[in-house]
Structures are given as structure tokens and as C-alpha cells.
Design a protein around this motif. Structure first.
Motif, PDB file in Angstrom:
ATOM      1  N   ILE A  34      22.877  18.675  70.878  1.00 12.64           N
ATOM      2  CA  ILE A  34      22.174  18.457  69.651  1.00 12.64           C
ATOM      3  C   ILE A  34      21.345  17.243  69.765  1.00 12.64           C
ATOM      4  O   ILE A  34      22.156  16.302  70.157  1.00 12.64           O
ATOM      5  CB  ILE A  34      22.939  18.726  68.584  1.00 12.64           C
ATOM      6  N   PRO A  35      19.993  16.983  69.637  1.00 16.20           N
ATOM      7  CA  PRO A  35      19.419  15.871  69.540  1.00 16.20           C
ATOM      8  C   PRO A  35      20.160  14.737  68.628  1.00 16.20           C
ATOM      9  O   PRO A  35      20.459  15.269  67.483  1.00 16.20           O
ATOM     10  CB  PRO A  35      17.910  16.144  69.339  1.00 16.20           C
ATOM     11  N   PRO A  36      20.275  13.453  69.048  1.00 19.10           N
ATOM     12  CA  PRO A  36      20.903  12.493  68.280  1.00 19.10           C
ATOM     13  C   PRO A  36      19.958  12.183  66.860  1.00 19.10           C
ATOM     14  O   PRO A  36      20.762  11.753  65.797  1.00 19.10           O
ATOM     15  CB  PRO A  36      21.026  11.227  68.986  1.00 19.10           C
ATOM     16  N   GLN A  37      18.707  12.636  67.055  1.00 17.48           N
ATOM     17  CA  GLN A  37      17.773  12.241  65.653  1.00 17.48           C
ATOM     18  C   GLN A  37      18.264  13.146  64.649  1.00 17.48           C
ATOM     19  O   GLN A  37      17.932  12.943  63.395  1.00 17.48           O
ATOM     20  CB  GLN A  37      16.344  12.457  66.283  1.00 17.48           C
ATOM     21  N   ILE A  38      18.770  14.247  64.800  1.00 22.44           N
ATOM     22  CA  ILE A  38      19.099  15.276  63.730  1.00 22.44           C
ATOM     23  C   ILE A  38      20.331  14.849  63.114  1.00 22.44           C
ATOM     24  O   ILE A  38      20.514  15.233  61.801  1.00 22.44           O
ATOM     25  CB  ILE A  38      19.477  16.677  64.574  1.00 22.44           C
ATOM     26  N   LEU A  39      21.312  14.301  63.566  1.00 20.74           N
ATOM     27  CA  LEU A  39      22.824  13.820  63.095  1.00 20.74           C
ATOM     28  C   LEU A  39      23.155  12.609  63.439  1.00 20.74           C
ATOM     29  O   LEU A  39      23.483  12.309  64.854  1.00 20.74           O
ATOM     30  CB  LEU A  39      23.830  14.825  63.400  1.00 20.74           C
ATOM     31  N   ASP A  40      23.151  11.429  62.625  1.00 14.55           N
ATOM     32  CA  ASP A  40      23.433  10.137  63.102  1.00 14.55           C
ATOM     33  C   ASP A  40      25.009   9.965  62.954  1.00 14.55           C
ATOM     34  O   ASP A  40      25.743   9.339  62.047  1.00 14.55           O
ATOM     35  CB  ASP A  40      22.970   9.113  62.036  1.00 14.55           C
ATOM     36  N   ALA A  41      25.445  10.614  63.957  1.00 14.44           N
ATOM     37  CA  ALA A  41      27.128  10.639  64.047  1.00 14.44           C
ATOM     38  C   ALA A  41      27.477  11.119  65.553  1.00 14.44           C
ATOM     39  O   ALA A  41      26.875  11.737  66.452  1.00 14.44           O
ATOM     40  CB  ALA A  41      27.835  11.643  62.992  1.00 14.44           C
ATOM     41  N   PRO A  42      28.766  10.939  65.990  1.00 17.31           N
ATOM     42  CA  PRO A  42      29.086  11.025  67.171  1.00 17.31           C
ATOM     43  C   PRO A  42      29.281  12.648  67.401  1.00 17.31           C
ATOM     44  O   PRO A  42      29.957  13.311  66.609  1.00 17.31           O
ATOM     45  CB  PRO A  42      30.630  10.595  67.250  1.00 17.31           C
TER      46      PRO A  42
END
Length: 223
Positions: A34-42
Motif C-alpha cells: 500500500i502506498p505510504p501516501q494513503i496511510l501515515d503509519a507503519p
């Protein structure tokens, strides 16, 4: 060379656990993409939780369903809740990106939408496999379970077709049901009979419709 009786072969196909386990492992692995831009979490936290629930299931029944214990069923249901929860979090995150207007990279949205859609199919395929007629153990003719009403009406159950008399649905059949529900947003060749499966299929179709029609379509426009 001795031939395996048809009934035994059908039962052997029906008792396979590894296709369901492999599908769940693939869905959990997709979460890492999942792209990191979608969820700001590990990104590894939620897949790790799902994998932790999958371990005892694979340990007790690695390839075929042999042990039937109540706690295994609860772990299976918890694993499904984790998968659906992961997907809901990512879908909400993607919708949040859209509403915030941060859609500069359409490829990110297309990739995220595809991963969410695939996870949606896998999660609900396991749901259908787990609850139809009380679960895979209850569907085994050799077990002394009180037979429950079918939740899904497969075409093989509606006609007397030579060679299909002892047919039992396997995980691939439920995966196909989930795929068609996510693609057509409705049942196709297999009809839902009970309220619980109708509810699950409605939820799955709604998630798929929201992902494809709203998110993916917006992403294509950005491209």
C-alpha cells in the motif's frame, strides 16, 4: 494402479486448507505494498496482526482440515475481522486523500485501489467459505455434524448432472463467488439464500463499488 474413489477424491478436494491459507497470506502481503501516501503509519503493523492469527490455523491444519475445535473457528473469524478492518482503514485513508485534494499522483491511487479491491475479494471469499452450512468441517459428509441450511446455492446443487452427484464446494468455488460479486456488484451463477450471506455480499459489493466507481475513476481522471 489403484484408482481413488470419486467420493474420496471429492472429500479430499473439499478438505484442503492450503488454498484459503495461501489466499490470506497473499492478501496480508499486499498490505505491505500500500502506498505510504494513503496511510501515515507503519504498514507492517496490521499485516503482522493478521499473520499472528493465521499461524495457529496453519499449525493445526497445515494442508487439510483434520482438527475441529471451537477456538480455531473463533481465530478464523478474528482473522477475517482483521482483514476487513485493514481494508476499511486503507479505503478510508484513500477517500481522505481524495477529499483533501491531494491527488497529484494518480498512479498511487490506482495502485491503492487495486490492492484494496483484491483484499476485498479474498477476505469475503474466506467469509463465505467459513460460514456456508456451518463451515468446512460441518460440510464434510464423514463428520457427525448437524447439517445446517445452505447459505449459497451453487449450480451443481440445482441439477442432476452425471459426475457431479457427490460434489462439494471448495475454497476456489467461494473465491469465484467473491470475485463475481466484486465485479458485477451482485450474485451471478451462485445465489445467496440466507440473510447473513446476503448482508455480507451487499457489504462486499458496496466496498467494491466505492473503490472502483469513486476512487479508481477519480484516479484515472488525475492521470
Amino acid at each position: 494402479m489403484s484408482k481413488v474413489p470419486k467420493a474420496a477424491a471429492a472429500s479430499n478436494r473439499h478438505t484442503r486448507r492450503w488454498p484459503a491459507s495461501l489466499a490470506v497470506v497473499a492478501a496480508l502481503g499486499l498490505q505491505l505494498a500500500i502506498p505510504p501516501q494513503i496511510l501515515d503509519a507503519p504498514r507492517w503493523i496490521m499485516p503482522a496482526c493478521g499473520a499472528a492469527l493465521l499461524v495457529p490455523l496453519v499449525w493445526t491444519n497445515p494442508f487439510h482440515l483434520r482438527r475441529d475445535e471451537a477456538w480455531l473457528r473463533w481465530i478464523e473469524l478474528a482473522l477475517l475481522a482483521v482483514l476487513v478492518g485493514i481494508n476499511a482503514v486503507y479505503l478510508a485513508g484513500m477517500i481522505g486523500v481524495l477529499t483533501a485534494g491531494d491527488t497529484g499522483d494518480g498512479k498511487v491511487l490506482v495502485k491503492a485501489a487495486l490492492l484494496i479491491w483484491v483484499t476485498n475479494v479474498v477476505a469475503f471469499a474466506v467469509w463465505y467459505w467459513e460460514i456456508d452450512r456451518g463451515g468446512p468441517f460441518a460440510r464434510m459428509p464423514e463428520h457427525d455434524h448437524e447439517e445446517e441450511r445452505p447459505d449459497l446455492l451453487f449450480p451443481q446443487m440445482t441439477a442432476d448432472i452425471p459426475g457431479w452427484e457427490r460434489w462439494l464446494p471448495g475454497f476456489t468455488d467461494y473465491l469465484f463467488v467473491a470475485f463475481t460479486a466484486a465485479t458485477a456488484f451482485s450474485p451471478t451463477d451462485t445465489m445467496p439464500l440466507t440473510a447473513r450471506v446476503k448482508t455480507l455480499m451487499a457489504i462486499q459489493s458496496a466496498i467494491s463499488l466505492l473503490t472502483i466507481a469513486v476512487v479508481a475513476a477519480r484516479a484515472v481522471n488525475v492521470l
